[in-house]
Design a protein around this motif. Sequence first.
Motif, PDB file in Angstrom:
ATOM      1  N   ALA A  66       6.767 -26.987  21.004  1.00  0.00           N
ATOM      2  CA  ALA A  66       5.517 -26.254  21.233  1.00  0.00           C
ATOM      3  C   ALA A  66       5.733 -24.751  21.076  1.00  0.00           C
ATOM      4  CB  ALA A  66       4.982 -26.572  22.626  1.00  0.00           C
ATOM      5  N   LEU A  67       6.847 -24.248  21.597  1.00  0.00           N
ATOM      6  CA  LEU A  67       7.145 -22.827  21.457  1.00  0.00           C
ATOM      7  C   LEU A  67       7.324 -22.443  19.994  1.00  0.00           C
ATOM      8  CD1 LEU A  67       7.837 -20.082  22.662  1.00  0.00           C
ATOM      9  CD2 LEU A  67      10.207 -20.857  22.909  1.00  0.00           C
ATOM     10  N   LEU A  68       8.017 -23.289  19.248  1.00  0.00           N
ATOM     11  CA  LEU A  68       8.194 -23.013  17.826  1.00  0.00           C
ATOM     12  C   LEU A  68       6.855 -23.013  17.100  1.00  0.00           C
ATOM     13  CD1 LEU A  68      11.398 -25.124  17.054  1.00  0.00           C
ATOM     14  CD2 LEU A  68      11.221 -22.632  17.187  1.00  0.00           C
ATOM     15  N   ALA A  69       5.968 -23.901  17.518  1.00  0.00           N
ATOM     16  CA  ALA A  69       4.645 -23.943  16.886  1.00  0.00           C
ATOM     17  C   ALA A  69       3.895 -22.643  17.122  1.00  0.00           C
ATOM     18  CB  ALA A  69       3.847 -25.125  17.436  1.00  0.00           C
ATOM     19  N   VAL A  70       3.956 -22.121  18.362  1.00  0.00           N
ATOM     20  CA  VAL A  70       3.289 -20.856  18.662  1.00  0.00           C
ATOM     21  C   VAL A  70       3.881 -19.719  17.834  1.00  0.00           C
ATOM     22  CG1 VAL A  70       2.872 -19.147  20.476  1.00  0.00           C
ATOM     23  CG2 VAL A  70       2.638 -21.584  20.979  1.00  0.00           C
ATOM     24  N   ILE A  71       5.209 -19.697  17.703  1.00  0.00           N
ATOM     25  CA  ILE A  71       5.860 -18.638  16.923  1.00  0.00           C
ATOM     26  C   ILE A  71       5.439 -18.703  15.461  1.00  0.00           C
ATOM     27  CG2 ILE A  71       8.096 -17.799  16.098  1.00  0.00           C
ATOM     28  CD1 ILE A  71       9.289 -18.679  18.766  1.00  0.00           C
ATOM     29  N   VAL A  72       5.400 -19.915  14.913  1.00  0.00           N
ATOM     30  CA  VAL A  72       5.013 -20.069  13.511  1.00  0.00           C
ATOM     31  C   VAL A  72       3.576 -19.603  13.299  1.00  0.00           C
ATOM     32  CG1 VAL A  72       4.565 -21.753  11.696  1.00  0.00           C
ATOM     33  CG2 VAL A  72       6.676 -21.878  13.022  1.00  0.00           C
ATOM     34  N   VAL A  73       2.671 -19.959  14.217  1.00  0.00           N
ATOM     35  CA  VAL A  73       1.274 -19.527  14.090  1.00  0.00           C
ATOM     36  C   VAL A  73       1.180 -18.008  14.139  1.00  0.00           C
ATOM     37  CG1 VAL A  73      -0.979 -19.559  15.220  1.00  0.00           C
ATOM     38  CG2 VAL A  73       0.328 -21.668  15.004  1.00  0.00           C
ATOM     39  N   ALA A  74       1.927 -17.389  15.058  1.00  0.00           N
ATOM     40  CA  ALA A  74       1.902 -15.930  15.148  1.00  0.00           C
ATOM     41  C   ALA A  74       2.399 -15.289  13.860  1.00  0.00           C
ATOM     42  CB  ALA A  74       2.749 -15.471  16.342  1.00  0.00           C
ATOM     43  N   VAL A  75       3.462 -15.843  13.301  1.00  0.00           N
ATOM     44  CA  VAL A  75       3.995 -15.304  12.044  1.00  0.00           C
ATOM     45  C   VAL A  75       2.984 -15.451  10.917  1.00  0.00           C
ATOM     46  CG1 VAL A  75       5.767 -15.616  10.284  1.00  0.00           C
ATOM     47  CG2 VAL A  75       6.400 -15.646  12.697  1.00  0.00           C
ATOM     48  N   LEU A  76       2.316 -16.602  10.870  1.00  0.00           N
ATOM     49  CA  LEU A  76       1.310 -16.812   9.823  1.00  0.00           C
ATOM     50  C   LEU A  76       0.154 -15.833   9.965  1.00  0.00           C
ATOM     51  CD1 LEU A  76       1.198 -20.729   9.677  1.00  0.00           C
ATOM     52  CD2 LEU A  76       2.276 -19.165   8.055  1.00  0.00           C
ATOM     53  N   LEU A  77      -0.259 -15.548  11.204  1.00  0.00           N
ATOM     54  CA  LEU A  77      -1.358 -14.598  11.413  1.00  0.00           C
ATOM     55  C   LEU A  77      -0.948 -13.195  10.970  1.00  0.00           C
ATOM     56  CD1 LEU A  77      -2.746 -15.731  14.898  1.00  0.00           C
ATOM     57  CD2 LEU A  77      -3.807 -16.027  12.659  1.00  0.00           C
ATOM     58  N   VAL A  78       0.273 -12.806  11.281  1.00  0.00           N
ATOM     59  CA  VAL A  78       0.744 -11.478  10.865  1.00  0.00           C
ATOM     60  C   VAL A  78       0.805 -11.380   9.347  1.00  0.00           C
ATOM     61  CG1 VAL A  78       2.721  -9.914  10.911  1.00  0.00           C
ATOM     62  CG2 VAL A  78       2.007 -11.073  13.003  1.00  0.00           C
ATOM     63  N   VAL A  79       1.311 -12.431   8.716  1.00  0.00           N
ATOM     64  CA  VAL A  79       1.383 -12.426   7.248  1.00  0.00           C
ATOM     65  C   VAL A  79      -0.006 -12.353   6.643  1.00  0.00           C
ATOM     66  CG1 VAL A  79       2.031 -13.796   5.241  1.00  0.00           C
ATOM     67  CG2 VAL A  79       3.597 -13.623   7.171  1.00  0.00           C
ATOM     68  N   LEU A  81      -2.650 -11.034   7.988  1.00  0.00           N
ATOM     69  CA  LEU A  81      -3.173  -9.685   8.195  1.00  0.00           C
ATOM     70  C   LEU A  81      -2.607  -8.710   7.185  1.00  0.00           C
ATOM     71  CD1 LEU A  81      -4.775  -7.652   9.900  1.00  0.00           C
ATOM     72  CD2 LEU A  81      -2.790  -7.440  11.381  1.00  0.00           C
ATOM     73  N   LEU A  82      -1.305  -8.819   6.946  1.00  0.00           N
ATOM     74  CA  LEU A  82      -0.680  -7.903   5.991  1.00  0.00           C
ATOM     75  C   LEU A  82      -1.166  -8.129   4.573  1.00  0.00           C
ATOM     76  CD1 LEU A  82       3.009  -7.922   7.296  1.00  0.00           C
ATOM     77  CD2 LEU A  82       1.305  -6.133   7.593  1.00  0.00           C
ATOM     78  N   VAL A  83      -1.389  -9.389   4.223  1.00  0.00           N
ATOM     79  CA  VAL A  83      -1.759  -9.709   2.847  1.00  0.00           C
ATOM     80  C   VAL A  83      -3.240  -9.467   2.593  1.00  0.00           C
ATOM     81  CG1 VAL A  83      -1.918 -11.561   1.144  1.00  0.00           C
ATOM     82  CG2 VAL A  83       0.118 -11.348   2.579  1.00  0.00           C
ATOM     83  N   TYR A  84      -4.094  -9.856   3.565  1.00  0.00           N
ATOM     84  CA  TYR A  84      -5.533  -9.805   3.331  1.00  0.00           C
ATOM     85  C   TYR A  84      -6.237  -8.689   4.100  1.00  0.00           C
ATOM     86  CZ  TYR A  84      -4.708 -14.414   1.357  1.00  0.00           C
ATOM     87  OH  TYR A  84      -4.229 -15.447   0.608  1.00  0.00           O
ATOM     88  N   GLY A  85      -5.717  -8.336   5.264  1.00  0.00           N
ATOM     89  CA  GLY A  85      -6.426  -7.360   6.073  1.00  0.00           C
ATOM     90  C   GLY A  85      -6.193  -5.932   5.649  1.00  0.00           C
ATOM     91  N   LEU A  86      -4.931  -5.550   5.471  1.00  0.00           N
ATOM     92  CA  LEU A  86      -4.633  -4.162   5.159  1.00  0.00           C
ATOM     93  C   LEU A  86      -5.205  -3.686   3.835  1.00  0.00           C
ATOM     94  CD1 LEU A  86      -1.002  -3.778   6.531  1.00  0.00           C
ATOM     95  CD2 LEU A  86      -3.167  -3.156   7.591  1.00  0.00           C
ATOM     96  N   PRO A  87      -5.184  -4.480   2.757  1.00  0.00           N
ATOM     97  CA  PRO A  87      -5.819  -3.991   1.526  1.00  0.00           C
ATOM     98  C   PRO A  87      -7.281  -3.643   1.715  1.00  0.00           C
ATOM     99  CG  PRO A  87      -4.402  -5.849   1.050  1.00  0.00           C
ATOM    100  CD  PRO A  87      -4.466  -5.735   2.552  1.00  0.00           C
ATOM    101  N   ARG A  88      -8.011  -4.444   2.543  1.00  0.00           N
ATOM    102  CA  ARG A  88      -9.407  -4.116   2.780  1.00  0.00           C
ATOM    103  C   ARG A  88      -9.530  -2.797   3.507  1.00  0.00           C
ATOM    104  NH1 ARG A  88      -9.994  -9.776   3.703  1.00  0.00           N
ATOM    105  NH2 ARG A  88      -9.710  -9.491   5.943  1.00  0.00           N
ATOM    106  N   LEU A  89      -8.629  -2.546   4.485  1.00  0.00           N
ATOM    107  CA  LEU A  89      -8.677  -1.277   5.172  1.00  0.00           C
ATOM    108  C   LEU A  89      -8.380  -0.131   4.218  1.00  0.00           C
ATOM    109  CD1 LEU A  89      -6.855  -2.186   8.510  1.00  0.00           C
ATOM    110  CD2 LEU A  89      -9.309  -1.904   8.137  1.00  0.00           C
TER     111      LEU A  89
END
Length: 218
Positions: A66-79, A81-89
């Motif tokens: 379960a902890l690994l699942a949470v870490i993976v989800v957090a990493v995916l969200l950060v990725v 954001l970096l790929v799709y969020g920052l270019p829009r900003l």
Amino acid sequence: MVLIPHFEIPLDPDAPEARRWVVEELSKPEYASAQPTPFDLAMQAIRDWIASLFEGATGVPGPLLALLAVIVVAVLLVVALLVYGLPRLRRRRRAVAPLFDDHDLRDLRTLRRAAEAAAGSEDWALAIEERFRAIVRGVVDRDLVQVHPGTTAHGFADAAGRPLPAHAEALRAAAADFDAVRYLGRAGSRERYEAIVRLDLAVEAAVPEHAGTAGAPA
């Protein structure tokens, strides 16, 4: 003695009847509320994927998975954001327009501070020049006028006078002061600097007219 008719409930319905019973049963609210949400399905898919990575491994407790699942989800969200969020900003960030031929990129606050510092030293020529630049920066940042490196002070004043007609004459006078201290070597004066300061604040508070001319090139 009254005989009460006895009806037996059919326990072996035909196909249409059975299908109707199933549809009626599943349409009840308790079944609808129990349906997994898209987030539940996504989380389950991630958990299944992580579990597949450890398939065949022994001694891996469930909480660790379960902890690994949470870490993976957090990493995916950060990725994401970096790929799709920052270019829009970055696309939304306004490109700073240079002022006049020296490609001045300073913001409004910096220009006003520079003018105040020059006035504090009684360098009225520099104070007038910097405060006029502050007026230009404020008008440009409001998209009332577009400037380019070849824009002159009088060209800006004429363009800004269209959306700000109440200040058109004062803008032309300030442009003349700017040219006098920058190109003609005039010393300027406290009175002309204070007049430009008042103009700067008045233009900042002014409501533009003729919205259709907003953003017109100088």
